[in-house]
Design a protein around this motif. Structure first.
Motif, PDB file in Angstrom:
ATOM      1  N   LEU A   1      85.195-103.579  87.887  1.00 52.22           N
ATOM      2  CA  LEU A   1      85.915-102.306  88.053  1.00 52.22           C
ATOM      3  C   LEU A   1      87.413-102.481  87.826  1.00 52.22           C
ATOM      4  O   LEU A   1      88.044-101.684  87.121  1.00 52.22           O
ATOM      5  N   ASP A   2      87.996-103.522  88.425  1.00 50.44           N
ATOM      6  CA  ASP A   2      89.439-103.741  88.313  1.00 50.44           C
ATOM      7  C   ASP A   2      89.873-104.034  86.883  1.00 50.44           C
ATOM      8  O   ASP A   2      91.018-103.750  86.504  1.00 50.44           O
TER       9      ASP A   2
ATOM     10  N   LEU B   1      90.171-103.749  80.173  1.00 51.85           N
ATOM     11  CA  LEU B   1      90.175-104.954  79.341  1.00 51.85           C
ATOM     12  C   LEU B   1      88.772-105.262  78.823  1.00 51.85           C
ATOM     13  O   LEU B   1      88.576-105.519  77.617  1.00 51.85           O
ATOM     14  N   ILE B   2      87.780-105.223  79.705  1.00 48.77           N
ATOM     15  CA  ILE B   2      86.404-105.557  79.300  1.00 48.77           C
ATOM     16  C   ILE B   2      85.856-104.502  78.345  1.00 48.77           C
ATOM     17  O   ILE B   2      85.190-104.835  77.353  1.00 48.77           O
TER      18      ILE B   2
ATOM     19  N   GLU C   1      90.206-112.277  69.746  1.00 49.74           N
ATOM     20  CA  GLU C   1      90.888-113.554  69.935  1.00 49.74           C
ATOM     21  C   GLU C   1      92.050-113.418  70.911  1.00 49.74           C
ATOM     22  O   GLU C   1      92.345-114.340  71.682  1.00 49.74           O
ATOM     23  N   ASP C   2      92.682-112.268  70.916  1.00 56.28           N
ATOM     24  CA  ASP C   2      93.807-112.040  71.834  1.00 56.28           C
ATOM     25  C   ASP C   2      93.346-111.755  73.263  1.00 56.28           C
ATOM     26  O   ASP C   2      93.988-112.191  74.229  1.00 56.28           O
ATOM     27  N   GLN C   3      92.246-111.005  73.417  1.00 56.73           N
ATOM     28  CA  GLN C   3      91.864-110.490  74.729  1.00 56.73           C
ATOM     29  C   GLN C   3      90.928-111.404  75.518  1.00 56.73           C
ATOM     30  O   GLN C   3      90.953-111.398  76.753  1.00 56.73           O
ATOM     31  N   LEU C   4      90.086-112.175  74.838  1.00 56.66           N
ATOM     32  CA  LEU C   4      89.122-113.014  75.554  1.00 56.66           C
ATOM     33  C   LEU C   4      89.797-114.015  76.501  1.00 56.66           C
ATOM     34  O   LEU C   4      89.337-114.194  77.642  1.00 56.66           O
ATOM     35  N   PRO C   5      90.877-114.694  76.078  1.00 59.47           N
ATOM     36  CA  PRO C   5      91.533-115.610  77.025  1.00 59.47           C
ATOM     37  C   PRO C   5      92.049-114.913  78.279  1.00 59.47           C
ATOM     38  O   PRO C   5      92.113-115.526  79.347  1.00 59.47           O
TER      39      PRO C   5
END
Length: 714
Positions: A346-347, A351-352, A304-308
């Motif tokens: 790559l960048d 996160l992904i 929930e925190d990272q998807l946005p």
């Protein structure tokens, strides 16, 4: 491996006319073209030197309506199956056609043969009832009398069905969500008391024992890796022109980040619920339940925190550029260059990867919980089990989105020249909603790499395969080597010279003219008033249907017309309109995409087909532009290598809606003068049935000619 041939076959393949007539007896009449098809298939696999290289030595046959195509390929394939011990996989475009082929096998093929033929029909698991899930749903009060009645109907059906296939049911007022729930695998399938009786498992067993395996195109694309048999089976792709489109459609996915976030939030809500019974009450009674619950919450919270953050980065990198004209669109698509998307991955790898690790840990945590659930010495209520099933479905949806990100990455590597990606932005809300979409642009190398290696050289058949005498378009789309292929176009079965007329209106305004909708509405009303025959008007867009239908209703002559006029999307669904065409007369139906093919309305159900315009695709969509760019880069002409072949196929399919039997008759009208005035019009007209009369007429001549034509056939 199946039993040796000589143990199951009593007679040789009936190659001669006399042998076929003896085999058919009084069940079927001998047809020259059908007999040619049977012999061509049997000879191809028995007498030809076949290559083992994927895509070589294919057999391509265009078999017109009325030839008896289905029995035409089933009979020789049945003999080949028992002669060689190979299975036969038949791929049909739709589930409906799967059942039609199964019916031909059971009612027409089997009575002809002196040996037994076994058949299995395979579909995706969502088409079959799951017994454990249905048992759980039986104990749940849906708060709806129709839903409870549906469950009762399904209980009765369970005493009769051998397949568990929902297509056997005629359920009203049942949502797709309900069917998905009763098709969902059990929380712990191995521990289910129904494990050995589940219908999906039965279908797999039947497939292992079958001579014929009938699948649909979508199943073929998604389950091709599961169809590995020894020796390699034969492959018949029926109505093959649809399969490349199915490949492309199934390859195209999108990740809607807002919906993904909503699903994550729903998962957190289920874990946080304190009502009784709840999922928390399940965790409390499991060994290590508190630790498992905390782990699942942590992973969902991380998502929930990272998807946005990913959504924002995508928007900033590839989103709307300042000053871009929106043209009042609520959804705007922006193509993403492959190199740019690869660089984005790559960048933002950290996160992904963090998101995908969280999904993996979430999935593993759920599996651990399910194992403990199955082993627990506890009794759980139906409501608690349903809460767990709902949470499993949520985790499945979360996992699906993560897998799509992986799929995008894989396509960047595996199909870099055949893939396309774009960002779709919904601009209706306070902040843009972003969707990352992508998939295959064309099917180059797809069949060679994924489908053909598992089979003998393929047999392609259909009523409208070819777009020209050379048909390079077909061979390119299917990765087929044209030099080693055997191709054949069977002659027309119907007497088109007597049964049909094709009227080309030479003074019709261009479809792009500002007054075209008014013109077409006026012409259609004149025809509806004078002819009073069931009529199908084919359009290429729902917007144009709405414009023309609105103008027809506002015309002062509309109330004087006795013909019932219906419009797709306005007067009802496609299926409802088709049911009315089958039983009512006179009717005029305005339809688009799904009416151009796949409908069978013989006799009085359909006497007149009108094409509002040539079926060109919309040229401004992002996929069409990208395909054009690829062809230009290859030194090819997009119009002649892609655009026109698609028009010819669609046009032929539209014409094919009309004459469905030897006793049928009808007329076709085309209100697009480009068939006469443009050089490419001749390419379209050349692919019509040779004997079909083509008349270039003025619009004022249409009604008198139609009146005379139908009077002659009364």
């Amino acid at each position: 491996m199946p039993d040796p041939v000589h143990k199951r076959i009593a007679d040789k393949f009936p190659a001669k006319k006399a042998a076929k007539e003896k085999l058919f007896g009084d069940r079927f009449e001998y047809r020259d073209e059908q007999a040619k098809m049977m012999n061509l298939i049997h000879t191809h696999f028995n007498d030809s030197e076949l290559s083992t290289v994927p895509g070589q030595s294919s057999l391509v046959m265009e078999a017109p309506t009325g030839l008896g195509k289905t029995l035409g390929f089933l009979l020789p394939m049945a003999y080949l199956a028992v002669e060689t011990g190979r299975k036969v996989v038949v791929a049909e475009p739709t589930i409906t056609m799967q059942h039609q082929v199964q019916t031909v096998v059971e009612e027409q093929l089997k009575p002809l043969l002196s040996f037994d033929i076994r058949v299995a029909v395979l579909k995706g698991h969502l088409n079959y009832l799951n017994l454990q899930s249905f048992k759980r749903m039986l104990k749940r009060d849906e708060g709806s009398i129709p839903m409870q009645l549906a469950k009762a109907q399904m209980l009765v059906w369970l005493t009769e069905t051998l397949t568990g296939d929902f297509d056997e049911l005629n359920l009203n007022n049942v949502s797709q969500e309900f069917l998905a729930r009763v098709a969902q695998p059990a929380n712990n399938p191995a521990a289910s008391s129904f494990a050995q009786y589940e219908f999906t498992a039965r279908q797999a067993v039947l497939a292992e024992e079958a001579d014929f395996i009938i699948v649909n195109h979508a199943y073929m694309v998604s389950h091709h890796a599961d169809m590995v048999f020894q020796p390699k089976p034969y492959l018949v792709i029926d109505e093959a022109q649809h399969l490349p489109d199915t490949v492309i459609t199934q390859s195209r996915h999108q990740v809607n980040f807002k919906q993904w976030g909503d699903v994550v939030h729903a998962g957190l809500d289920i874990l946080a619920a304190h009502h009784q019974p709840s999922l928390q009450s399940v965790f409390e009674r499991l060994h290590g339940g508190s630790r498992m619950l905390t782990n699942l919450r942590n992973q969902l919270q991380l998502l929930e925190d990272q998807l946005p953050k990913v959504e924002q980065k995508l928007y900033r990198r590839f989103g709307m550029q300042k000053g871009l004209e929106l043209d009042h669109k609520q959804v705007v698509d922006s193509e993403i260059e492959l190199a740019d998307l690869a660089q984005f991955f790559l960048d933002n790898a950290d996160l992904i990867n963090a998101i995908q690790r969280a999904v993996a840990v979430l999935t593993d945590g759920l599996e651990t919980m399910l194992t403990n659930f199955a082993e627990a010495d506890q009794t759980f209520s139906v409501s608690e089990r349903q809460e767990l099933a709902d949470f499993r479905r949520i985790v499945g949806q979360i996992n699906t989105n993560s897998n799509r990100i992986n799929q995008f990455k894989n396509e960047l590597v595996m199909y870099p020249t055949a893939s396309i990606f774009w960002l779709s932005e919904s601009l209706g809300g306070a902040t843009p909603s972003v969707r990352l979409a992508g998939g295959l642009l064309h099917t180059t190398n797809y069949f060679k790499q994924r489908i053909y290696p598992n089979f003998m050289p393929p047999v392609l058949t259909g009523a409208t395969l070819f777009t020209s005498k050379k048909s390079g378009y077909l061979f390119n789309r299917f990765d087929l080597d044209e030099d080693s292929a055997t191709s054949y176009r069977f002659g027309d079965v119907f007497d088109y010279a007597k049964q049909s007329q094709l009227l080309l209106v030479k003074n019709a305004p261009l479809p792009t003219s500002y007054n075209y909708a008014d013109y077409l509405a006026e012409q259609l009303l004149k025809i509806a008033d004078a002819v009073e025959e069931n009529t199908l008007v084919l359009f290429t867009s729902n917007d144009m249907i709405a414009h023309v239908y609105n103008r027809m209703q506002n015309n002062r002559e509309y109330g004087d017309v006795s013909t019932t006029i219906l419009a797709q999307g306005i007067s009802g669904t496609r299926n409802k309109i088709l049911r009315r065409l089958e039983t009512e007369k006179p009717m005029m139906v305005l339809g688009s995409a799904s009416f151009w093919e796949g409908i069978d309305l013989p006799g009085d159900q359909l006497r007149l087909v009108i094409m509002a315009r040539l079926p060109f695709e919309q040229p401004d969509n992002i996929v069409a532009k990208a395909e054009e760019a690829v062809l230009i880069a290859q030194g090819r002409q997009p119009f002649y290598q892609s655009t026109l072949p698609k028009v010819i196929l669609r046009f032929r399919q539209g014409v094919g809606r009309l004459i469905r039997s030897q006793d049928d008759y009808g007329a076709i009208i085309v209100f697009d003068s480009r068939l006469i005035s443009k050089s490419y019009g001749r390419s379209v007209r050349n692919m019509m049935p040779e004997a079909m009369p083509q008349l270039e007429v003025l619009d004022t001549e249409v009604v008198p000619i139609l009146t005379d034509f139908f009077a002659q056939h009364e």
